[in-house]
Design an enzyme around this catalytic site. Structure first.
Site: not given
Ligand code: GLN
Length: 536
Positions: A187, A379, A505, A507
């Site tokens: 930690t 593209c 594009h 996506e």
């Protein structure tokens, strides 16, 4: 006025702050709250458009044509927010505004300083997307302790002072590593990171601990004690195979309810059923499909993050796992495509810049065209597919784009804007959303089920209109055009199961619950090809 949630990160970068912020957004939206997300990057570039994608990852493009940090892609995929220029700020963009004001004499002779001038400009930017949102989630890039990040953290601190704790919430993401040699979780990095944050005047309200296992109550207790964060607000951000599981892991620990309570918002019911079903589908596919992605990677896949996501979404829509083979285009220049691509059920050539690997991409496309393997060109991939067709079907042997050979006798792609004499303000790319009209009966129309679409662009070169009729006569189908500038946006081939290239594009607009139509159609066709191959 909205409430503000600030997400900072400690210890090291790449802990998934963007996905954590997006997951918080997703959860709050599932309660019916209107939210949006913003990203602040402390580097001095005005935007990531000019940054090396191998260093910075993908450049995500918004509808309004901003070139932004890839985290905005996560925001859009996890939530319904629509990002714009005002959703991504860099130190460079903030300083540019200030320096312009200074030159215009707007500071009336005062000394321009980090506090208050830079911090005021940052705070203005925090409000830039408030609109009618209930909650704005602000991700501060970089790691606490970076010199560049200080003005952003100072502005964050001031927000608490001016708006009060019921209107601001500080979330801090840190690392809790498991040390194999001693077999224990540590930690200390978290303690140090929070100490650093508190030295700046920010006491986190919630700690997200990135770790490989659920934290035990003892470890959480220890973190709570050292960081002064209530136990219930020490949350495990466990490593997962599928990023879409993260909101569910947070929900399991009631993170959304803690946030809603802390911000004094009325409690509501969360609706996670569709998301849960989607994650289950992703985790338990009924079959698989192999897609070869022919590009330029140098071992790094982060520059294609939206593309990979879009393939996964489409796979989920068909209940399939998409196996991606990352093929280096240059390898296809010296080796035969058959050896490298024989396992592929579908071939995709994504976007890219520069001449390296182009001939390898063209070889891959010839292979897909001749062997009738589903092909998707995006593209640069669409430009290569058109050039391949011009060379090998239309007989223009030296066909090329002026990007790869400025002296080609057949300039199939060229800098249209320059030749048209369109005046440029700043960059030279066609950026952002443009309208595209689709041809009836085309693969595109069958995928989208409509005749007009808007898709996002990021490129310099365009299909040369002088070759439109010649290539069409040779059989190329031009199935999508931008009506305003008469530009070719989509090409297809007849007598092929699925061969499509698009200048935009797609996506960038795919989401897990709304897979993109073209990706969905491509994966469907690839799977059909796989089944047919396996049966014969
Ligand atoms: N390099 C090509 C152009 O500038 C394609 C760009 C891309 O694929 N995003 O037009």
């Amino acid at each position: 006025m909205p409430k503000f949630i600030f997400v900072t990160g400690g210890v090291l970068s790449a802990l998934g702050k963007g996905i954590a912020a997006a997951s918080i957004g997703m959860l709050l939206e599932s309660h019916g709250y209107k939210i949006t997300l913003q990203k602040f990057d402390p580097y001095l570039n005005v935007d990531p458009g000019t940054m090396n994608p191998f260093q910075h990852g993908e450049v995500y493009v918004t509808d309004d044509g901003a070139e932004t940090d890839l985290d905005l892609g996560h925001y859009e995929r996890f939530t319904s927010t629509k990002t714009t220029k005002a959703h991504n700020w860099t130190a460079g963009k903030i300083y540019e505004l200030i320096l312009r004001k200074e030159r215009e004499g707007q500071f009336l002779g005062k000394t321009v300083q980090v506090i208050p001038h830079v911090t005021d400009e940052i705070k203005n930017a925090f409000y830039a997307v408030s609109n009618d949102n209930d909650i704005v989630i602000i991700e501060i890039g970089g790691t606490v302790g970076d010199i560049e990040g200080l003005p952003f953290l100072e502005a964050t601190r001031q927000m608490r002072l001016s708006l009060g704790p019921e209107n601001t919430l500080f979330v801090h993401l840190t690392l809790v590593p498991f040390i194999k040699t001693s077999g224990e979780l540590k930690t200390k990095p978290t303690q140090h990171s929070v100490k650093e944050l508190r030295a700046i005047g920010i006491q986190p309200d919630i700690i997200l601990c990135r770790t490989d296992r659920f934290l035990s109550p003892e470890i959480r207790q220890k973190i709570s004690l050292f960081t002064n964060v209530p136990l219930e607000a020490v949350i495990t951000a466990k490593d997962v195979d599928n990023i879409y599981e993260i909101p569910l892991i947070f929900a399991q620990q009631q993170l959304d309810k803690i946030i809603i309570k802390r911000l004094g918002l009325p409690p509501r019911r969360r609706h996670l059923r569709r998301w849960k079903e989607m994650v289950e589908r992703m985790k338990h596919p009924r079959d698989e499909v192999n897609i070869a992605l022919v590009g330029k990677y140098a071992g790094l896949h982060d520059s294609y993050i939206s593309l990979k996501q879009a393939l996964d979404h489409a796979g989920t829509a068909h209940h399939l796992k998409v196996n991606i083979a990352w093929v280096e285009a240059e390898e296809l220049e010296c080796n035969s495509p058959e050896c490298i691509l024989k396992e592929a059920d579908g071939i995709l050539v994504p976007g890219g810049f520069g001449v390296r690997g182009i001939e390898g991409k063209i070889n891959a496309i010839t292979y897909a065209r001749v062997n009738k393997i589903p092909f998707f060109g995006i593209c640069l991939g669409m430009q290569c597919a058109t050039i391949e067709f011009a060379r090998h079907v239309a007989g223009l042997k030296e066909a090329n784009s002026t990007e790869f050979n400025p002296r080609t006798p057949h300039k199939i792609f060229f800098k249209w804007r320059e030749l048209k004499g369109v005046k440029q303000l700043g960059g030279t790319m066609r950026l952002g959303a443009y309208l595209c009209h689709l041809k009836k009966g085309s693969l595109a129309e069958k995928a989208y089920h409509r005749l007009a679409i808007w898709e996002r662009h990021r490129h310099r070169y365009e299909f040369n209109p002088a070759y439109e009729s010649l290539l069409s006569k040779a059989g190329l189908i031009i199935s999508g055009k931008n009506p305003d500038h008469d530009l070719v946006e989509i090409i297809e081939l007849p007598d092929h199961p699925w061969f499509l290239g698009c200048q935009f594009h797609p996506e960038f607009k795919s989401k897990p619950l709304q897979p993109h139509p073209l990706f969905k159609a491509f994966i469907g066709a690839s799977y059909a090809y796989r089944c047919q191959k396996n049966n014969s």
